[in-house]
Design a protein around this motif. Sequence first.
Motif, PDB file in Angstrom:
ATOM      1  N   ASP A   1       0.867  -1.180   0.000  1.00  0.00           N
ATOM      2  CA  ASP A   1       0.000   0.000   0.000  1.00  0.00           C
ATOM      3  C   ASP A   1       0.909   1.236   0.000  1.00  0.00           C
TER       4      ASP A   1
ATOM      5  N   TYR B   1      -6.648  -4.593   2.869  1.00  0.00           N
ATOM      6  CA  TYR B   1      -6.546  -3.253   3.452  1.00  0.00           C
ATOM      7  C   TYR B   1      -7.896  -2.577   3.709  1.00  0.00           C
TER       8      TYR B   1
ATOM      9  N   SER C   1      -4.556   0.791   7.299  1.00  0.00           N
ATOM     10  CA  SER C   1      -3.240   0.769   6.686  1.00  0.00           C
ATOM     11  C   SER C   1      -2.591   2.150   6.731  1.00  0.00           C
TER      12      SER C   1
END
Length: 238
Positions: A27, A138, A156
Amino acid sequence: MSTRSVVAARAAWSAVVREGETLTITDLHGNQAVDFLVYDAHDTSVRYSAPDTVQAQGGIFLTTGSVLMSNEHTPLMTVVRDDVGRHDTVGGACSKESNTLRYGHHTFAQHACVDNFLAEGARYGLGKRDLVSNINWYMNVPVEKDGTLGIVDGLSAPGLSLTLRALRDVLVLVSNCPQINNPCNGFEPTAVEMTITGPDRDAEHDTDGTHDSGIDSGIDSGSGSGSGSGSARDGDAG
């Protein structure tokens, strides 16, 4: 040896991940949902099953140690490392139809994860009947005591990642979620990175997956692609 692909905001990506290889999803900017489907690369009628996965682990959230089970109750991939600690199995993929129902008719023209899955899956002969309930890496979907759930701010942060190991040759489809009507992407979709790394020889002997020899479904052994600005597995633009 590793191959990296940056998947642009709102774009799709796919690749065959060989048994023993790992796939790391990073991410890059934080709070970006990554919609995910996985199929047996030799027989795509064998695919991720949310009910089998939830039943096998006794819970609805995925994290380190979770095994992604197929509709034949066989293992496809396992989470070997997770920086976040909780990922969604019940929120599903956004679509033009669900956006319209939830957020109003003005959203119908907005791009959605189902569009990404259909476009990317078509490269492998997959269609709408082949789309099943997906994983949302996520995405934060808490479930209350009364059974209600919601999509809320993600857990996240920039640079956090998770790693899965393939327990057989698998085909992975990804939609880097384009949703802008709820907080799953912080209302601003961003890029993510996909990294495929060669097999851990020690780990190969610690799996209980089964496999065939040779790809017989027409899937190229080194395939990987990204729609839009996503990069292909061989480093070329998709």
